[in-house]
Scaffold this active site. Structure first.
Site, PDB file in Angstrom:
ATOM      1  N   SER B  62       0.842  -1.202   0.000  1.00 20.78           N
ATOM      2  CA  SER B  62       0.000   0.000   0.000  1.00 20.78           C
ATOM      3  C   SER B  62       0.870   1.242   0.000  1.00 20.78           C
ATOM      4  O   SER B  62       2.069   1.180   0.207  1.00 20.78           O
ATOM      5  CB  SER B  62      -0.894   0.008   1.241  1.00 20.78           C
ATOM      6  OG  SER B  62      -0.100   0.135   2.396  1.00 20.78           O
ATOM      7  N   SER B  63       0.222   2.352  -0.218  1.00 20.55           N
ATOM      8  CA  SER B  63       0.936   3.619  -0.090  1.00 20.55           C
ATOM      9  C   SER B  63       0.044   4.615   0.620  1.00 20.55           C
ATOM     10  O   SER B  63      -1.166   4.466   0.670  1.00 20.55           O
ATOM     11  CB  SER B  63       1.338   4.154  -1.464  1.00 20.55           C
ATOM     12  OG  SER B  63       0.206   4.660  -2.133  1.00 20.55           O
ATOM     13  N   THR B  65       0.275   8.834   2.699  1.00 21.01           N
ATOM     14  CA  THR B  65       0.933  10.134   2.709  1.00 21.01           C
ATOM     15  C   THR B  65       2.403  10.011   3.122  1.00 21.01           C
ATOM     16  O   THR B  65       3.235  10.787   2.713  1.00 21.01           O
ATOM     17  CB  THR B  65       0.232  11.086   3.695  1.00 21.01           C
ATOM     18  OG1 THR B  65       0.008  10.370   4.913  1.00 21.01           O
ATOM     19  CG2 THR B  65      -1.089  11.568   3.157  1.00 21.01           C
ATOM     20  N   TYR B  66       2.683   8.989   3.935  1.00 22.58           N
ATOM     21  CA  TYR B  66       4.030   8.822   4.477  1.00 22.58           C
ATOM     22  C   TYR B  66       4.996   8.218   3.467  1.00 22.58           C
ATOM     23  O   TYR B  66       6.181   8.449   3.497  1.00 22.58           O
ATOM     24  CB  TYR B  66       3.961   7.888   5.692  1.00 22.58           C
ATOM     25  CG  TYR B  66       3.213   6.615   5.351  1.00 22.58           C
ATOM     26  CD1 TYR B  66       3.876   5.557   4.745  1.00 22.58           C
ATOM     27  CD2 TYR B  66       1.838   6.513   5.572  1.00 22.58           C
ATOM     28  CE1 TYR B  66       3.191   4.421   4.369  1.00 22.58           C
ATOM     29  CE2 TYR B  66       1.154   5.371   5.209  1.00 22.58           C
ATOM     30  CZ  TYR B  66       1.833   4.334   4.608  1.00 22.58           C
ATOM     31  OH  TYR B  66       1.150   3.212   4.215  1.00 22.58           O
ATOM     32  N   VAL B  69       4.446   0.772   1.531  1.00 19.86           N
ATOM     33  CA  VAL B  69       4.725  -0.426   2.312  1.00 19.86           C
ATOM     34  C   VAL B  69       4.895  -1.612   1.355  1.00 19.86           C
ATOM     35  O   VAL B  69       4.094  -1.803   0.442  1.00 19.86           O
ATOM     36  CB  VAL B  69       3.593  -0.726   3.320  1.00 19.86           C
ATOM     37  CG1 VAL B  69       3.951  -1.960   4.151  1.00 19.86           C
ATOM     38  CG2 VAL B  69       3.361   0.468   4.239  1.00 19.86           C
ATOM     39  N   ASP B 187      -4.805   7.349  16.130  1.00 21.18           N
ATOM     40  CA  ASP B 187      -5.367   7.050  14.812  1.00 21.18           C
ATOM     41  C   ASP B 187      -5.852   5.604  14.755  1.00 21.18           C
ATOM     42  O   ASP B 187      -5.597   4.900  13.781  1.00 21.18           O
ATOM     43  CB  ASP B 187      -4.319   7.323  13.722  1.00 21.18           C
ATOM     44  CG  ASP B 187      -4.943   7.383  12.324  1.00 21.18           C
ATOM     45  OD1 ASP B 187      -6.169   7.603  12.220  1.00 21.18           O
ATOM     46  OD2 ASP B 187      -4.207   7.198  11.345  1.00 21.18           O
TER      47      ASP B 187
END
Lengths: 307, 438
Positions: B62-63, B65-66, B69, B187
């Site tokens: 996944s991707s 804002t940071y 992965v 979060d």
């Protein structure tokens, strides 16, 4: 663990015995004896005083809280257990440590501001290039294995203030003794609560001797002599015979003594700690800022570490 | 170069001395000090370990804002699989420069390096290489978002009660550990709760987590708004500037409800920041809460009147179903757990019973001071009555959840050429964005 010192990386990874620490440093020097011989440096405690002064100068310009500066000094000390100082630009390392410590202590400053203040303070040794500081941050974090949460003695001091009925004056003195201990190896040798108790003990013993109160750092002579009294007092604590009371501070020392006797706290360690800080205050009297600066600047320039 | 030294470029005793040592066995440190060994170019920081030497990337997960992965396996017999989180450098694509690491990355690195608990995702190592940060975590095959989603396909069928109970216990246990260590997660949401194939629940993504033991200034002042809006506690919606552990336990209450009903219990729409960058009152989200919970009242929440957005409450209306604006939660709970009992479904959550309601209402308590703490929730009779809580949330299950989707589009962890690719196939993409730049 973040709140539990006993399971923290500080205790597990960054607490050493004196011998262990010596071995680490010896190993670094042995890697390149010519480098070490080519660029003699003052003793580590004098270097630490110099770094402390430089961190304080930068911290003052940035308006950094004491705790962040303490964190930065601990980062610097950890880093130099793993990297030979003559391979680095200490000005860059300490500015980076301040930059990183401010982020960890929730008082961040922009990298550009840190670089421009560094440039103002050390124009001949500091690059304008922010990427240099960013790169040094990688180096610093990597050598510290990303273990950036540190436990300081200040919290113990604050929480024990009431227990020992410390006056503002006594508390301030203990606080400044804690500030001073970052110029020694104590934070790599002892748990923060041991340091805090040492500082409280010393502050209580020094308290009647007014010379030590104003500035622990500068009144080294007064401190050293008064600290010997602290030592013997600590010795009497150990043999749980603390009943030579006269005056209110003596009574407080007594209270501290019986409190310690009932706790599981390692009194030997506090004695050890006290000796170390006293010996630091003695060494501090021989500190020569000019010589220290020149010796640092010499290897930085000769090895083009400022480029 | 600043950090490490060039051997003096022009002659001299030092130069020859350093050359004569070339034959000596070098430490890794020295190896990267030496430009000759590293090839041309300026010398500087170089990692002692290389991520591609230690791990074989087997897919892209996944991707965000940071950064991205990746899923990986060890090349040197490290057991298990890994999820490697790569923080993207500031300007992807352009010439990458060191710009200073973001404060949130620093926090996540520092916190994950300290934490160690069976219900918190485990950090294996951090590699700082080529101006990038790689955080290597243990891999978890599932997450709660996936699991919840799976139970809506092809038709809704409830998550078995023993699974719900085990997930809740483990989730609270991980959260309790964080709170005991002065860490706020900030979060918590189904996508951030990982589940291993062995049924162990692990709180993940500490990207927004912070220590709360020494707030130098109000925690609010750093990053503007935190916690995905559907899981955001009412005190935050009402403008509270003080984060407490209670914001995490509210989110856990929302997750509990979602495990039962398979949809977010308070699915509001986020009001966007206006051009003046003032944080708007999240009316729609608060309305969703009020519809089920009734309006908060100062009689039961004394500090309510001090909330910055208190006056906005007057403009909300309690649901028409609720008697005197009281709570509908009990009704919501029992109709939810009983909804499948009349059908032919083999599993029903009816067995979770009244204790389940008490736990839910304790977690979804308006007043943060009265809300159940993670510690108290773990002691709740919900866990000590009825079926025994299993440490494996899949215990007794016959089916297996589908494995995490791993794409092969972007296996190059070193370059990561396609910025902004979202994880595909899961409804998370449509969820509201929650992060605002610090």
């Amino acid at each position: 663990m973040a709140a539990n010192y006993w399971e923290s990386s500080q205790r597990r990874r960054w607490q050493f015995t004196r011998e262990g620490l010596e071995d680490l440093r010896k190993k670094l020097e042995d890697e390149d004896p010519n480098l070490v011989q080519g660029y003699p440096l003052p003793q580590l405690r004098h270097l630490s005083i110099y770094f402390n002064q430089q961190v304080a100068r930068l911290g003052k310009r940035l308006g950094v809280r004491q705790q962040a500066m303490a964190t930065a000094q601990l980062y610097i000390r950890r880093f130099y257990t793993k990297v030979e100082i003559r391979r680095t630009n200490p000005y860059l390392v300490l500015a980076t440590a301040v930059y990183l410590a401010c982020k960890m202590e929730e008082c961040p400053h922009h990298i550009r501001l840190v670089v421009s203040e560094g440039r103002t303070l050390w124009p001949d040794f500091f690059s304008n290039d922010t990427s240099k500081l960013g790169e040094c941050e990688f180096f610093l974090i990597s050598e510290m294995s990303s273990q950036m949460i540190v436990h300081h003695p200040y919290r113990t001091l604050t929480s024990l203030q009431g227990t020992f009925s410390l006056t503002q004056e006594e508390s301030n003195l203990a606080w400044s003794i804690i500030n001073d201990h970052y110029m020694t190896d104590l934070p790599l040798l002892f748990a923060p609560h041991i340091i805090a108790l040492m500082a409280i003990l010393l502050a209580l013993v020094l308290r009647p001797n007014q010379t030590g109160v104003q500035s622990a750092g500068n009144a080294a002579g007064g401190l050293a002599s008064a600290a010997h009294a602290a030592l013997s007092s600590a010795g009497s604590l150990k043999s749980s015979n603390p009943d030579k009371a006269n005056g209110s501070s003596r009574t407080k020392v007594q209270r501290l003594a019986s409190w310690l006797a009932e706790s599981n706290i390692d009194i030997e360690a506090i004695v050890d700690c006290t000796q170390e800080i006293i010996s630091f205050y003695e060494v501090q009297e021989q500190y020569n800022e000019k010589l220290t600066r020149e010796q640092i600047n010499r290897f930085v320039k000769a090895r083009s570490l400022d480029k | 170069m600043s950090l490490t030294s060039n051997p003096p470029s022009s002659g001299g005793a030092l130069s020859s001395a350093s050359q004569s040592r070339q034959t000596l066995k070098r430490s890794v440190q020295q190896a990267f000090d030496d430009p000759v060994e590293r090839g041309a170019g300026p010398i500087g920081y170089q990692s002692k370990v290389r991520v591609v030497d230690r791990y074989k990337v087997i897919g892209f997960i996944s991707s965000g804002t940071y950064g991205r992965v990746y899923k990986a396996v060890g090349r040197h017999g490290q057991p298990g699989e890994f999820a490697i989180k790569k923080f993207k450098p500031d300007k992807e694509g352009e010439q990458i420069q060191y710009t200073g690491i973001s404060q949130s990355a620093i926090r996540e690195m520092a916190l994950c390096s300290e934490l160690s608990h069976m219900n918190v995702i485990r950090l294996c190592e951090i590699i700082l290489e080529d101006k990038c940060i790689f955080m290597v975590f243990e891999y978890a095959e599932h997450d709660l978002l996936q699991i919840i989603h799976h139970h809506t396909q092809p038709t809704r069928h409830p998550i078995p009660p023993a699974t719900v109970k085990s997930i809740m216990f483990q989730l609270l246990n991980g959260c309790q550990y964080l709170h005991a260590n002065w860490v706020l997660h900030r979060d918590l949401k189904p996508a951030n709760i990982m589940v291993t194939s062995g049924g162990e629940v692990k709180v993940g993504d500490l990207g927004l987590a912070r220590l709360f033991n020494k707030p130098l200034h109000s925690l609010y002042s750093g990053d503007k708004v935190v916690v995905t809006i559907w899981y955001r506690a009412p005190e935050l919606l009402l403008g509270s500037r003080h984060y407490t552990p209670a914001i995490d336990t509210w989110a856990i209450g929302c997750i509990f409800a979602e495990l039962l009903s398979l949809r977010p219990i308070f699915k509001g729409e986020e009001a966007k920041m206006d051009s003046k960058k003032t944080v708007p009152f999240q009316r729609n989200q608060m309305q969703k809460i009020v519809e089920i919970m009734g309006l908060p009242r100062k009689e039961t929440w004394p500090h309510l009147v001090n909330m910055p957005e208190y006056n906005q409450l007057q403009t909300l209306s309690a649901s028409s179903h609720s008697k005197n604006g009281g709570s509908n939660l009990e009704k919501w709970y029992f109709s939810t757990i009983n909804s499948h009992s009349a059908t032919s479904m083999p599993t029903s959550n009816a067995s979770l019973g009244a204790e389940g309601y008490k736990l839910l209402s304790g977690l979804l308590e308006y007043d943060p001071e009265k809300r159940l703490t993670a510690q108290a929730a773990l002691q709740h009779p919900f866990f000590s009555t009825g079926d025994k809580v299993s440490a494996n949330c899949f215990e007794g299950m016959k089916m297996e959840y589908p494995h995490r989707r791993v794409s092969q589009d972007d296996n190059d962890i070193r370059t990561g050429s396609l910025p902004g690719t979202k994880r595909s196939g899961l409804p998370d993409d449509s969820r509201p964005m929650k992060r605002m730049k610090e």
